[in-house]
Each structure stands twice: as C-alpha cells, then as structure tokens.
Design a protein around this motif. Structure first.
Motif, PDB file in Angstrom:
ATOM      1  N   ALA A 170     -37.228  -9.510 -68.852  1.00 46.06           N
ATOM      2  CA  ALA A 170     -37.444 -10.945 -68.679  1.00 46.06           C
ATOM      3  C   ALA A 170     -37.752 -11.620 -70.002  1.00 46.06           C
ATOM      4  N   LEU A 171     -37.736 -12.928 -69.974  1.00 47.93           N
ATOM      5  CA  LEU A 171     -38.316 -13.748 -71.030  1.00 47.93           C
ATOM      6  C   LEU A 171     -39.622 -14.297 -70.465  1.00 47.93           C
ATOM      7  N   VAL A 172     -40.745 -13.731 -70.901  1.00 45.52           N
ATOM      8  CA  VAL A 172     -42.068 -14.099 -70.389  1.00 45.52           C
ATOM      9  C   VAL A 172     -42.737 -15.003 -71.419  1.00 45.52           C
ATOM     10  N   LEU A 173     -42.822 -16.279 -71.113  1.00 48.78           N
ATOM     11  CA  LEU A 173     -43.368 -17.232 -72.063  1.00 48.78           C
ATOM     12  C   LEU A 173     -44.876 -17.377 -71.961  1.00 48.78           C
ATOM     13  N   SER A 174     -45.472 -16.932 -70.865  1.00 51.56           N
ATOM     14  CA  SER A 174     -46.923 -17.056 -70.730  1.00 51.56           C
ATOM     15  C   SER A 174     -47.424 -16.114 -69.648  1.00 51.56           C
ATOM     16  N   THR A 175     -48.651 -15.667 -69.816  1.00 52.12           N
ATOM     17  CA  THR A 175     -49.376 -14.953 -68.768  1.00 52.12           C
ATOM     18  C   THR A 175     -50.781 -15.521 -68.687  1.00 52.12           C
ATOM     19  N   GLN A 176     -51.414 -15.353 -67.531  1.00 51.26           N
ATOM     20  CA  GLN A 176     -52.802 -15.778 -67.381  1.00 51.26           C
ATOM     21  C   GLN A 176     -53.488 -14.856 -66.385  1.00 51.26           C
ATOM     22  N   VAL A 177     -54.493 -14.149 -66.853  1.00 50.48           N
ATOM     23  CA  VAL A 177     -55.248 -13.216 -66.016  1.00 50.48           C
ATOM     24  C   VAL A 177     -56.454 -13.935 -65.429  1.00 50.48           C
ATOM     25  N   ASP A 178     -56.661 -13.778 -64.121  1.00 55.05           N
ATOM     26  CA  ASP A 178     -57.854 -14.282 -63.439  1.00 55.05           C
ATOM     27  C   ASP A 178     -58.709 -13.071 -63.065  1.00 55.05           C
ATOM     28  N   PRO A 179     -59.717 -12.730 -63.882  1.00 53.43           N
ATOM     29  CA  PRO A 179     -60.494 -11.512 -63.617  1.00 53.43           C
ATOM     30  C   PRO A 179     -61.345 -11.594 -62.362  1.00 53.43           C
ATOM     31  N   GLN A 180     -61.748 -12.809 -61.952  1.00 56.38           N
ATOM     32  CA  GLN A 180     -62.559 -12.949 -60.750  1.00 56.38           C
ATOM     33  C   GLN A 180     -61.726 -12.749 -59.479  1.00 56.38           C
ATOM     34  N   ARG A 181     -60.578 -13.387 -59.423  1.00 55.62           N
ATOM     35  CA  ARG A 181     -59.727 -13.272 -58.242  1.00 55.62           C
ATOM     36  C   ARG A 181     -58.794 -12.069 -58.322  1.00 55.62           C
ATOM     37  N   ARG A 182     -58.857 -11.355 -59.441  1.00 60.96           N
ATOM     38  CA  ARG A 182     -58.046 -10.155 -59.671  1.00 60.96           C
ATOM     39  C   ARG A 182     -56.558 -10.465 -59.500  1.00 60.96           C
ATOM     40  N   ARG A 183     -56.108 -11.414 -60.312  1.00 54.31           N
ATOM     41  CA  ARG A 183     -54.708 -11.820 -60.301  1.00 54.31           C
ATOM     42  C   ARG A 183     -54.179 -11.907 -61.720  1.00 54.31           C
ATOM     43  N   ILE A 184     -52.865 -11.793 -61.839  1.00 52.09           N
ATOM     44  CA  ILE A 184     -52.196 -12.138 -63.087  1.00 52.09           C
ATOM     45  C   ILE A 184     -51.030 -13.061 -62.749  1.00 52.09           C
ATOM     46  N   TYR A 185     -50.984 -14.179 -63.455  1.00 54.71           N
ATOM     47  CA  TYR A 185     -49.889 -15.147 -63.327  1.00 54.71           C
ATOM     48  C   TYR A 185     -48.914 -14.898 -64.472  1.00 54.71           C
ATOM     49  N   VAL A 186     -47.632 -14.806 -64.156  1.00 53.14           N
ATOM     50  CA  VAL A 186     -46.606 -14.543 -65.164  1.00 53.14           C
ATOM     51  C   VAL A 186     -45.590 -15.684 -65.139  1.00 53.14           C
ATOM     52  N   GLY A 187     -45.456 -16.375 -66.254  1.00 48.66           N
ATOM     53  CA  GLY A 187     -44.498 -17.472 -66.376  1.00 48.66           C
ATOM     54  C   GLY A 187     -43.224 -16.993 -67.034  1.00 48.66           C
ATOM     55  N   ILE A 530     -48.680 -13.626 -75.751  1.00 51.02           N
ATOM     56  CA  ILE A 530     -49.814 -12.728 -75.968  1.00 51.02           C
ATOM     57  C   ILE A 530     -51.062 -13.380 -75.381  1.00 51.02           C
ATOM     58  N   GLU A 531     -51.884 -12.579 -74.736  1.00 53.29           N
ATOM     59  CA  GLU A 531     -53.110 -13.077 -74.110  1.00 53.29           C
ATOM     60  C   GLU A 531     -54.206 -12.043 -74.280  1.00 53.29           C
ATOM     61  N   ALA A 532     -55.427 -12.490 -74.518  1.00 52.54           N
ATOM     62  CA  ALA A 532     -56.603 -11.624 -74.518  1.00 52.54           C
ATOM     63  C   ALA A 532     -57.282 -11.767 -73.163  1.00 52.54           C
ATOM     64  N   ALA A 533     -57.413 -10.651 -72.427  1.00 53.79           N
ATOM     65  CA  ALA A 533     -57.964 -10.709 -71.071  1.00 53.79           C
ATOM     66  C   ALA A 533     -58.445  -9.319 -70.656  1.00 53.79           C
ATOM     67  N   ASP A 534     -59.443  -9.286 -69.785  1.00 49.01           N
ATOM     68  CA  ASP A 534     -59.934  -8.022 -69.230  1.00 49.01           C
ATOM     69  C   ASP A 534     -59.128  -7.715 -67.970  1.00 49.01           C
ATOM     70  N   VAL A 535     -58.140  -6.820 -68.097  1.00 46.67           N
ATOM     71  CA  VAL A 535     -57.247  -6.552 -66.966  1.00 46.67           C
ATOM     72  C   VAL A 535     -57.763  -5.447 -66.045  1.00 46.67           C
ATOM     73  N   ASN A 536     -58.660  -4.582 -66.531  1.00 38.97           N
ATOM     74  CA  ASN A 536     -59.112  -3.446 -65.710  1.00 38.97           C
ATOM     75  C   ASN A 536     -60.576  -3.524 -65.321  1.00 38.97           C
ATOM     76  N   GLY A 537     -61.215  -4.662 -65.573  1.00 36.49           N
ATOM     77  CA  GLY A 537     -62.575  -4.871 -65.090  1.00 36.49           C
ATOM     78  C   GLY A 537     -63.645  -4.034 -65.754  1.00 36.49           C
ATOM     79  N   LEU A 579     -54.776  -1.543 -73.474  1.00 34.50           N
ATOM     80  CA  LEU A 579     -56.121  -1.389 -72.904  1.00 34.50           C
ATOM     81  C   LEU A 579     -57.118  -1.077 -74.011  1.00 34.50           C
ATOM     82  N   ASN A 580     -58.204  -1.806 -74.006  1.00 34.39           N
ATOM     83  CA  ASN A 580     -59.240  -1.675 -75.027  1.00 34.39           C
ATOM     84  C   ASN A 580     -60.086  -0.440 -74.742  1.00 34.39           C
ATOM     85  N   THR A 581     -60.064   0.534 -75.661  1.00 36.94           N
ATOM     86  CA  THR A 581     -60.837   1.763 -75.487  1.00 36.94           C
ATOM     87  C   THR A 581     -61.985   1.866 -76.488  1.00 36.94           C
ATOM     88  N   TYR A 582     -62.255   0.778 -77.203  1.00 32.32           N
ATOM     89  CA  TYR A 582     -63.381   0.824 -78.157  1.00 32.32           C
ATOM     90  C   TYR A 582     -64.699   1.049 -77.410  1.00 32.32           C
TER      91      TYR A 582
END
Length: 582
Positions: A170-187, A530-537, A579-582
């Motif tokens: 795909a051509l993915v121009l944007s993403t947005q992670v909602d960590p509370q509702r546990r969703r990812i929006y892909v544009g 590119i987005e900075a987001a906590d995807v795995n809680g 995934l951030n492993t620091y």
C-alpha cells in the motif's frame, strides 16, 4: 523618381539598422552570474552550480526558462515531446511536457502557465551562456551521492511485521494509534491519486480510505472511503481527526478537508466535516492558541504555485463557545469554508509552499508559537510568535536556495535547557534518485538538521546528518535516558544502492551529538509515514512505519527486482512496528 526615393529610404534604414546593431554589439554582454541576478532572483535565491548535478542542470534550466519566456528549442541537444492529452487535465494551469537528452535521460516537467510570459526575456545565446556556466562548474552525479556504510543496528528496537488485516504493497500516508481503545487507524492511498501528475484514472478514487484495526488481534473493525489522501491524523475523544490532502494539480475549488471520524462496531462510520475547500492540506495541530480554554486547530496547506496566488496558507481555526453543540450535529460534508458558527478562520500567512508546521513556545512567555517551513520559491524556516491578541510576529530563521527541498519541521528541547529547539528535514527530490531513466539528481545537502534555541529568538544549526530524501520525523526520548532522540524516514532515498537509506534513528548523545542507527535488512522498505506510539501496552514508545509504495516516485519493480527484496514474493508489508526494547 519614386523608385529613387524608395531606394534612398531603404539605404538610410539599412544604415540606421547597421549603426544600431554595431552599437548593440559594443554593449557589454551580461555574464551568466549577472543573468542569474537579473532573472532568477525574482522568484527565489540565486542558485549555485553545486546545487545540482551536471546532468540535471540542463533540465532545471529548461524548466526555469519557461518563466523567462523561452520557447523550449534553445538547447539543440535536447528534445521536447508532448504528454498524452489525458495527462494534462487542466490546460490553463500547467504546460506539461517530456524533456530528453542524448545520454538517454528524460524528465517530466510541468511549469505553471500563469507565470509564463508571451515573449522571451533573454536571447538564445544568453540562455546557453547560463547553461554553460552551471554545467562547467557542477559535479557529475556520481560525485554527489552520499557514500557511507550502513549505520549499525539499533539495539533498542525489534522490527516486527504485525498481524494486521491489511493488504500489502500500500501507500500508507498516515497512521494513528489509540492506546486506550486499543486501535490503530491506517490512512491509505493504495493506488496513487497523482498518477500522470494529476490525471485521476477511473476507479482510483476508491483506494483512498481509512482502515480501523484492533491493535491486539489485528482484526479489521471498520473501513471507510475518503475523498482524497488521508495525509495526517490526530486522536479525538471519540475517534480520529483526519486531514485530507486534496489534489495535485489543484482543482479550481479545493477538495482538501478536515473531518472528525467515529467508528463504532456494528455502526456506519460517522463523519463530521469541520473545514472544506482548501488546497493541499499537509499538517494539523490541535492546541489552544488564544488562551480561552478551547482547543483550536492549526493547519497548513501547501497550495501550488510560486507567489501569493498559490492558495497556500498557515491558518488557525479558532473554536467558538458554540463549537461543542454545533459539532454534535455537524454534517459529513459542508460547502467550502468552515463549519458555520463553530470555527473562526484566521489566516496567518499565505506564503507559497507551506509544507510543514509545529507548535512550541520559543520565547518562554507561556503562549504557543508556530514554527513553519516554506518549500516553494525562497525556502524559509520561520517562527510566528504569538502576541497574545490573535496576531503573530513573523521571524525568518533560515533562508535557502531552491534545491534545499524543505519537507518537515518538528519541535523538541534536545539539550534540556528548557528552550524549544527545532529539527528540520530537507530532501524533496521527486523521482531524482535513480528511478527508471529519469536524469539522476542526488543532492548531498539534503539532510536532517537540528537548530539550537539560544534564547532571545536566536537559533544556530548545531547538527547536520546528510541523508538523501528525508521527509518526515518523530521526536521522543525512546531510550529513556532523559534526552530527546530523532527517528526519520526518506521517501526519496538513493535507489541505486543495495540498501537505500530509508530510515535512520538518531540517538541523542548529548551536546547536540547524535548517533545514527538502523534496523535489519530483511525489513527494508521505503516509508511514507512514521509515528511514535505505544503499540504493545508496555509503556514504552515504539515506532510505526507506513509503506511508501508511491507510483512514479519509486522504481516500478523495486519489490521484485531489487536484490534486497528477493524472497519476499513481490510483497512488502504496509505497516511495520519497531518495538522499543530499551
């Protein structure tokens, strides 16, 4: 007698013409540099030969020659060919043509018709004098490539392909992670809207969409088509705010818009349009700009063109006290303008090419200011300082020549001194880095740059990382050591390389020193978002990358013929996580 008079008159005219010609011949010829100062600086800073490759200069000059009335046949070794009629959807808007040379290179060019004078403003000899100057003093493209080993792998990130119900390639121009509702929006814009430089092909519209997925299971929750590219997103209390880019070339009435979307299981997606009719929206920020307790919306539109008629703008949409009530019943589409009664529009600047913006407090007075980057004509990095009365003072921090290619500005305090600094990406190089037989145009001055805020609105460049084609970045303390790091992507990497540099993680080592890092080759792709987001809680900020499978801007066979892509079956995942492993 009459014959004799005619002969005498003709002789006098010939003598007068010869005298005038001789006088003209004695006039000193303008040098190439003088011609540049006479003609080129009307629209932008004077270019230097070092800005472009020797092979590319004839194409750049041929394009710019349109704006001094050149007819296109001044370069004897180059061929002008018309584009198919369907590729010129707005004939009063652009003059589109193919240009090729004897080396086998070509370029698709489309200058703006309104700026083309009817008659030449210089001679063929002068035009070729300029060409000789730039070519003789430029370097071949082979000497302009950034050459260095691949950056070492980042030990603190683990790349993974998430199990998302999402088609590849795909051509993915944007993403947005909602960590509370546990969703990812892909544009997505799965097949490019800009095929043929603006001529939409039948059926392509359906591919502009937003896909909503469960962050944990990867299952698709909802999907909706949108009118144009969903280029930017922000979370809202009930869903996601989407900035739709619009079209290129521009339509007479813009279709760029700002819409709040809600996606509830088992229900039709709900759209509330807040703004409509703009030309090529790019960036979006929701923040209270006037201190009235209501979150306003700051957005910038790139427009298209050179001067103030480009329909570019940096705008604040102030919320009114009636906003919440009117928002509840807002329709899915409104006429060009803002949602009546809910927003007040205040255009801060109409400077052409407003490609990026961000919010900070650059003078530490407690009021939010705006940093903005213009990438058309004179390329400028600017601050708009909030005066507290809904007016702003414009300050220019940096001015660059046309090849600078500004793409993005982001705000962060990189040295922990309490003052907001800036990171600027410049790398706009559409199809210039070895895509097909398009003339190569590597630009080693493209880079990631960090500017330090020294107080009193004085900024100095403290860091420079050369990188072909960087377009977007995120800033965060990813490694948890107390300072802000940078992650950046490139949409225009050096495609000739075995592994083009399309991502870099710049770990902040203090004192404006950054260590470049990468990730493993089996996850290589070109990225558009590119987005900075906590995807795995786990309360650590990860990085989400969206694929940049952008027709005409990537090699058409990059997924099947590039050695680094072998074994992937001609597919690339549309989204990956670091995934951030620091």
């Amino acid at each position: 007698m009459r014959t004799a008079l005619r002969s005498a008159a003709a002789a006098l005219l010939a003598l007068a013409g010869a005298t005038a010609g001789a006088a003209q011949d004695k006039e000193p010829q303008l040098s190439a540099q003088e011609l540049v100062q006479k003609h080129c600086v009307r629209c932008h800073l004077a270019p230097e030969p070092e800005d472009l490759s020797r092979e590319y200069w004839p194409y750049a000059l041929h394009y710019m020659g349109n704006y001094v009335g050149m007819k296109g046949d001044e370069f004897d070794d180059m061929t002008v060919s018309p584009v198919p009629p369907e590729w010129e959807p707005q004939k009063d808007y652009t003059k589109r043509y193919f240009l090729s040379d004897e080396k086998g290179y070509m370029r698709d060019l489309y200058p703006f018709r309104p700026y083309i004078p009817d008659e030449p403003e210089m001679t063929k000899a002068e035009f070729n004098r300029m060409r000789d100057y730039f070519e003789k003093n430029a370097r071949p493209w082979q000497e302009m490539e950034i050459k260095r080993p691949k950056a070492p792998l980042a030990k603190g990130f683990k790349p993974v392909i998430p199990n998302l119900d999402l088609e590849p390639n795909a051509l993915v121009l944007s993403t947005q992670v909602d960590p509370q509702r546990r969703r990812i929006y892909v544009g997505r814009s799965v097949i490019d809207d800009w095929v043929g430089g603006g001529g939409r092909q039948e059926g392509f519209d359906k591919w502009d969409d937003i896909v909503v997925l469960d962050l944990d299971s990867g299952k698709r929750i909802a999907q909706t088509n949108v009118v144009s590219d969903p280029i930017e997103m922000e979370l809202t209390k009930t869903g996601v705010r989407v900035l739709e880019h619009g079209r290129f070339p521009m339509t007479k009435v813009g279709i760029a818009s700002l819409i709040d979307w809600e996606f509830e299981k088992g229900e039709e997606p709900r759209a509330r349009m807040l703004v409509n009719g703009k030309q090529r929206f790019v960036d979006l920020h929701t923040v209270d700009m006037n201190g009235d307790g209501l979150d306003d919306i700051v957005a910038n539109a790139f427009g298209d063109g050179i001067f103030g008629d480009a329909n570019a703008e940096l705008t604040i949409f102030y919320k009114t006290p009636r906003y919440e009530k009117l928002w509840q019943d807002a329709p899915a589409e409104i006429p060009p303008g803002v949602l009546p009664g809910a927003l007040r529009e205040s255009i801060i600047s109409k400077q052409s090419g407003m490609i990026s913006s961000d919010i900070g407090d650059f003078n530490n007075d407690g009021k939010p200011d705006i940093a903005a980057l213009a990438a058309q004509g004179i390329q400028e990095l600017m601050l708009f300082i909030n005066n507290g009365d809904e007016t702003f003072t414009r300050i220019v921090l940096d001015r660059q020549r046309p090849s600078f290619g500004g793409n993005s500005v982001r705000v962060a305090d990189f040295d922990g001194d309490g003052r907001d600094d800036l990171v600027v990406l410049n790398g706009d190089n559409v199809a210039g880095n070895h895509v097909g037989n398009i003339v190569p145009a590597p630009r080693p001055h493209h880079s990631v740059r960090v500017f330090k805020n020294r107080g009193e609105l004085e900024f100095t460049k403290e860091y420079h990382y050369p990188m072909h084609g960087p377009t977007r970045s995120v800033v965060h303390d990813f490694d948890g050591d107390g300072d802000i790091d940078i992650a950046a992507i490139s949409m225009f990497p050096q495609w000739k390389e075995y592994e083009p540099e399309s991502f870099v993680y710049l770990e902040n080592k203090g004192d404006f020193k950054f260590e470049p890092q990468s990730f493993s080759s089996e996850f290589f792709s070109v990225w558009a978002s590119i987005e900075a987001a906590d995807v795995n809680g786990d309360d650590k900020m990860d990085i989400v990358l969206g694929l940049g499978n952008f027709p005409e801007l990537v090699p058409p066979d990059w997924m099947s013929s590039m050695e680094i892509m072998r074994g992937r079956g001609g597919e690339a995942p549309s989204v990956i996580y670091l995934l951030n492993t620091y």
